[in-house]
Design a protein around this motif. Structure first.
Motif, PDB file in Angstrom:
ATOM      1  N   MET A   1       8.911  61.050  54.180  1.00  0.00           N
ATOM      2  CA  MET A   1       9.950  61.916  52.485  1.00  0.00           C
ATOM      3  C   MET A   1       8.251  62.499  52.167  1.00  0.00           C
ATOM      4  SD  MET A   1      12.231  60.503  50.340  1.00  0.00           S
ATOM      5  CE  MET A   1      11.180  60.117  49.108  1.00  0.00           C
ATOM      6  N   ASP A   2       8.414  63.739  52.013  1.00  0.00           N
ATOM      7  CA  ASP A   2       7.728  63.837  50.941  1.00  0.00           C
ATOM      8  C   ASP A   2       7.884  64.295  49.626  1.00  0.00           C
ATOM      9  OD1 ASP A   2       6.434  65.474  53.856  1.00  0.00           O
ATOM     10  OD2 ASP A   2       7.231  67.115  53.459  1.00  0.00           O
ATOM     11  N   ASN A   3       6.849  64.197  49.108  1.00  0.00           N
ATOM     12  CA  ASN A   3       7.175  63.980  47.393  1.00  0.00           C
ATOM     13  C   ASN A   3       7.227  65.618  46.804  1.00  0.00           C
ATOM     14  OD1 ASN A   3       7.871  63.458  45.028  1.00  0.00           O
ATOM     15  ND2 ASN A   3       5.740  63.137  44.070  1.00  0.00           N
ATOM     16  N   ILE A   4       7.847  66.567  46.734  1.00  0.00           N
ATOM     17  CA  ILE A   4       7.807  67.647  46.357  1.00  0.00           C
ATOM     18  C   ILE A   4       7.631  68.070  45.237  1.00  0.00           C
ATOM     19  CG2 ILE A   4       9.263  70.025  46.903  1.00  0.00           C
ATOM     20  CD1 ILE A   4      11.039  68.419  49.045  1.00  0.00           C
ATOM     21  N   LYS A   5       6.387  69.129  45.010  1.00  0.00           N
ATOM     22  CA  LYS A   5       5.751  70.028  43.906  1.00  0.00           C
ATOM     23  C   LYS A   5       6.396  71.065  43.051  1.00  0.00           C
ATOM     24  CE  LYS A   5       2.370  68.828  42.787  1.00  0.00           C
ATOM     25  NZ  LYS A   5       0.266  69.274  42.543  1.00  0.00           N
ATOM     26  N   VAL A   6       7.644  70.923  42.469  1.00  0.00           N
ATOM     27  CA  VAL A   6       8.229  72.060  42.038  1.00  0.00           C
ATOM     28  C   VAL A   6       7.921  72.379  40.580  1.00  0.00           C
ATOM     29  CG1 VAL A   6      10.393  72.746  41.732  1.00  0.00           C
ATOM     30  CG2 VAL A   6       9.940  71.879  42.971  1.00  0.00           C
ATOM     31  N   ALA A   7       7.616  73.576  40.265  1.00  0.00           N
ATOM     32  CA  ALA A   7       7.606  74.710  39.392  1.00  0.00           C
ATOM     33  C   ALA A   7       8.684  75.459  39.069  1.00  0.00           C
ATOM     34  CB  ALA A   7       5.805  75.416  39.140  1.00  0.00           C
ATOM     35  N   ILE A   8       8.766  75.601  36.847  1.00  0.00           N
ATOM     36  CA  ILE A   8      10.179  76.174  36.306  1.00  0.00           C
ATOM     37  C   ILE A   8       9.138  76.838  35.810  1.00  0.00           C
ATOM     38  CG2 ILE A   8      12.008  76.153  35.548  1.00  0.00           C
ATOM     39  CD1 ILE A   8      12.095  73.437  36.774  1.00  0.00           C
ATOM     40  N   VAL A   9       9.423  78.218  36.198  1.00  0.00           N
ATOM     41  CA  VAL A   9       9.161  78.735  35.014  1.00  0.00           C
ATOM     42  C   VAL A   9       9.207  80.070  34.879  1.00  0.00           C
ATOM     43  CG1 VAL A   9       7.232  81.098  35.015  1.00  0.00           C
ATOM     44  CG2 VAL A   9       6.475  79.315  36.996  1.00  0.00           C
ATOM     45  N   SER A  10       9.789  79.774  33.342  1.00  0.00           N
ATOM     46  CA  SER A  10      10.470  80.997  32.168  1.00  0.00           C
ATOM     47  C   SER A  10      10.229  80.990  30.534  1.00  0.00           C
ATOM     48  CB  SER A  10      11.578  80.368  32.959  1.00  0.00           C
ATOM     49  OG  SER A  10      13.121  80.954  31.530  1.00  0.00           O
ATOM     50  N   GLU A  11      10.540  82.174  30.658  1.00  0.00           N
ATOM     51  CA  GLU A  11      10.209  81.697  29.233  1.00  0.00           C
ATOM     52  C   GLU A  11      11.350  81.314  28.155  1.00  0.00           C
ATOM     53  OE1 GLU A  11       7.498  83.536  27.147  1.00  0.00           O
ATOM     54  OE2 GLU A  11       6.459  83.554  29.332  1.00  0.00           O
ATOM     55  N   ASP A  12      12.200  80.770  29.051  1.00  0.00           N
ATOM     56  CA  ASP A  12      13.417  80.400  28.060  1.00  0.00           C
ATOM     57  C   ASP A  12      13.227  78.368  27.936  1.00  0.00           C
ATOM     58  OD1 ASP A  12      15.447  79.113  27.031  1.00  0.00           O
ATOM     59  OD2 ASP A  12      16.952  80.463  28.394  1.00  0.00           O
ATOM     60  N   THR A  13      12.012  78.309  27.175  1.00  0.00           N
ATOM     61  CA  THR A  13      12.131  77.063  26.945  1.00  0.00           C
ATOM     62  C   THR A  13      12.529  76.275  27.081  1.00  0.00           C
ATOM     63  OG1 THR A  13       9.882  77.904  25.753  1.00  0.00           O
ATOM     64  CG2 THR A  13      10.816  75.486  25.949  1.00  0.00           C
ATOM     65  N   ALA A  14      13.744  76.269  26.676  1.00  0.00           N
ATOM     66  CA  ALA A  14      15.204  74.896  26.256  1.00  0.00           C
ATOM     67  C   ALA A  14      15.613  75.072  27.720  1.00  0.00           C
ATOM     68  CB  ALA A  14      16.728  75.996  25.861  1.00  0.00           C
ATOM     69  N   TYR A  15      15.795  76.323  28.533  1.00  0.00           N
ATOM     70  CA  TYR A  15      16.223  76.270  29.885  1.00  0.00           C
ATOM     71  C   TYR A  15      15.184  74.716  31.015  1.00  0.00           C
ATOM     72  CZ  TYR A  15      17.625  77.642  34.594  1.00  0.00           C
ATOM     73  OH  TYR A  15      18.111  78.128  35.758  1.00  0.00           O
ATOM     74  N   ASN A  16      14.398  75.595  30.795  1.00  0.00           N
ATOM     75  CA  ASN A  16      12.448  74.918  31.331  1.00  0.00           C
ATOM     76  C   ASN A  16      13.601  73.491  31.341  1.00  0.00           C
ATOM     77  OD1 ASN A  16      12.135  76.743  32.385  1.00  0.00           O
ATOM     78  ND2 ASN A  16      10.107  76.817  31.460  1.00  0.00           N
ATOM     79  N   LYS A  17      13.276  72.974  29.935  1.00  0.00           N
ATOM     80  CA  LYS A  17      13.581  71.021  29.503  1.00  0.00           C
ATOM     81  C   LYS A  17      14.699  70.854  30.112  1.00  0.00           C
ATOM     82  CE  LYS A  17      10.605  71.438  25.418  1.00  0.00           C
ATOM     83  NZ  LYS A  17      10.508  71.422  24.186  1.00  0.00           N
ATOM     84  N   ALA A  18      16.154  71.917  30.308  1.00  0.00           N
ATOM     85  CA  ALA A  18      17.267  71.014  30.498  1.00  0.00           C
ATOM     86  C   ALA A  18      17.087  70.930  32.138  1.00  0.00           C
ATOM     87  CB  ALA A  18      18.507  72.009  30.092  1.00  0.00           C
ATOM     88  N   LEU A  19      16.216  72.027  32.739  1.00  0.00           N
ATOM     89  CA  LEU A  19      16.897  72.262  34.511  1.00  0.00           C
ATOM     90  C   LEU A  19      15.707  70.724  35.068  1.00  0.00           C
ATOM     91  CD1 LEU A  19      17.617  73.105  37.573  1.00  0.00           C
ATOM     92  CD2 LEU A  19      15.823  74.843  36.647  1.00  0.00           C
ATOM     93  N   SER A  20      14.727  70.841  34.472  1.00  0.00           N
ATOM     94  CA  SER A  20      13.484  70.178  34.530  1.00  0.00           C
ATOM     95  C   SER A  20      13.642  68.411  34.504  1.00  0.00           C
ATOM     96  CB  SER A  20      12.249  70.216  33.919  1.00  0.00           C
ATOM     97  OG  SER A  20      12.508  69.561  32.838  1.00  0.00           O
ATOM     98  N   ALA A  21      14.644  68.109  33.639  1.00  0.00           N
ATOM     99  CA  ALA A  21      16.011  66.790  33.491  1.00  0.00           C
ATOM    100  C   ALA A  21      16.542  66.057  34.367  1.00  0.00           C
ATOM    101  CB  ALA A  21      15.591  67.010  31.911  1.00  0.00           C
ATOM    102  N   ALA A  22      17.568  67.485  34.233  1.00  0.00           N
ATOM    103  CA  ALA A  22      18.270  67.093  35.721  1.00  0.00           C
ATOM    104  C   ALA A  22      17.988  66.961  36.062  1.00  0.00           C
ATOM    105  CB  ALA A  22      19.450  68.520  35.370  1.00  0.00           C
TER     106      ALA A  22
END
Length: 379
Positions: A1-22
């Motif tokens: 099973m792969d450990n998939i590395k994901v980058a979330i890119v956006s100027e909306d810092t709150a959105y970045n944090k919320a999505l990454s945490a979820a």
């Protein structure tokens, strides 16, 4: 099973944090980094002067107008409108509605990753159960004893509920548990979980059958599957089936830790277990040739990638006491520059009087101290 590395890119810092945490809270095999658009573009332009920074991540989720027309391959556009969602497999252009649920976005990431790489990706839910692996490049290193000793340490001194699994070709589970058990064996459990009988008896896919019927225990309450006579069926599982087996055990909520004696198993099942493990202890025997060890590590990297090696710690077991050295004296650390395993810490365990009494490993004296230190490092 792969450990998939994901980058979330956006100027909306709150959105970045919320999505990454979820995403991180929902799935254990996704690692997430967040960037502002400007920071990501700057890092991209400076990356070795090659302009290939996107290769550092398996999937890049990008929310921003600057990428709305030029996304493709592993750059996935996060759109503001659900009507813009798109999966163009022929041209590798993918667009996800940015306000979808975390599970919907995770499912899309796995689907896109599988399409781009040709590798099956298995979604393993985040679980409170820890998975620790113990491996060696051959027999005679004390891998089984160290595995069970750490399990015993977790049970006795941390108060954890522990399941012991073994990937040995011929299982030695009965060396540490009561013999003559009438429990059903692990092969029957696998058949119920993965085979036709599980469907006929009403067991849902990925759900654990009534596990008590298959379990034996050590004197300290460490649980293990009753062994199968003959070859160990766990070794022969396909990667997907091994993932389902471990996921089912972790999801049942019965155990705090699953400790796995991987031995020298490099089958599909063995590699899958390594990929899922939170930490792996590689056990070598002091004074042995490094050739087998280097060959083993090369095969691990070839089959599972360097991500497996990155979460390994190394123990050199049965390291003899030098003349005049007492058990309380520290042994000099490894020269890590010479090691293939890139670890923050390496240990040398002294062969200072550990022994097995009946079905128990006696965690006394220097050996007990070493096991306590190794357990703390693994956690």
């Amino acid at each position: 099973m792969d450990n998939i590395k994901v980058a979330i890119v956006s100027e909306d810092t709150a959105y970045n944090k919320a999505l990454s945490a979820a995403v991180a809270n929902a799935c254990r095999n996704l690692s997430v980094c967040i960037f502002s658009s400007r920071a990501f573009v700057k890092a991209w332009s400076e990356y070795d002067g090659k302009g290939a920074y996107y290769d550092k991540y398996d999937i890049i989720l990008w929310a921003g107008d600057e990428i709305s027309d030029s996304y493709g391959d592993n750059i996935v556009f996060l759109a503001d409108k659900a009507s813009l969602s798109k999966k163009d497999y022929e041209n590798n252009r993918f667009c996800i509605y940015r306000y979808s649920t975390a599970h919907t976005i995770i499912a899309a990431v796995f689907d896109i990753y599988s399409h781009l790489t040709g590798r099956n990706a298995f979604f393993m839910k985040r679980s409170s159960t820890g998975l620790l692996g113990f491996a060696s490049c051959g027999g005679g290193t004390g891998c089984t004893t160290v595995t069970m000793a750490v399990a015993q340490e977790l049970r006795r001194f941390y108060g954890k509920k522990v399941l012991y699994l073994t990937m040995e070709d011929v299982e030695s589970t009965e060396s540490f548990t009561a013999k003559g058990s009438t429990a059903k064996n692990v092969g029957e459990f696998l058949y119920r979980l993965l085979g036709r009988e599980g469907i006929l008896s009403g067991c849902e896919a990925g759900k654990v059958p009534f596990i008590d019927a298959y379990i034996v225990s050590s004197a300290f309450g460490i649980e293990a599957f009753s062994p199968t006579r003959g070859k160990n069926p766990l070794r022969e599982l396909k990667a997907d089936d091994m993932q389902k087996f471990l996921a089912a055990l972790m999801d049942c909520g019965r155990y705090d830790f699953i400790v796995t004696d991987l031995s020298s198993c490099l089958t599909e099942a063995g590699i899958a277990a390594m990929e899922i493990a939170d930490k792996i202890c590689f056990i070598a025997k002091a004074g042995e040739s490094k050739y087998r060890e280097e060959n083993y590590m090369s095969q691990v990297i070839c089959c599972g990638g360097e991500k497996i090696v990155d979460k390994m710690v190394k123990v050199e077991n049965m390291f003899p006491l030098s003349e005049g050295q007492t058990m309380k004296e520290e042994v000099s650390p490894y020269d890590e520059a010479q090691e293939m395993i890139s670890t923050k810490a390496c240990l040398r365990m002294l062969s200072r009087g550990y022994h097995v009494c009946g079905h128990e490993i006696m965690l006394e004296g220097g050996f007990g101290e070493d096991i306590a230190g190794l357990t703390a490092l693994m956690l």
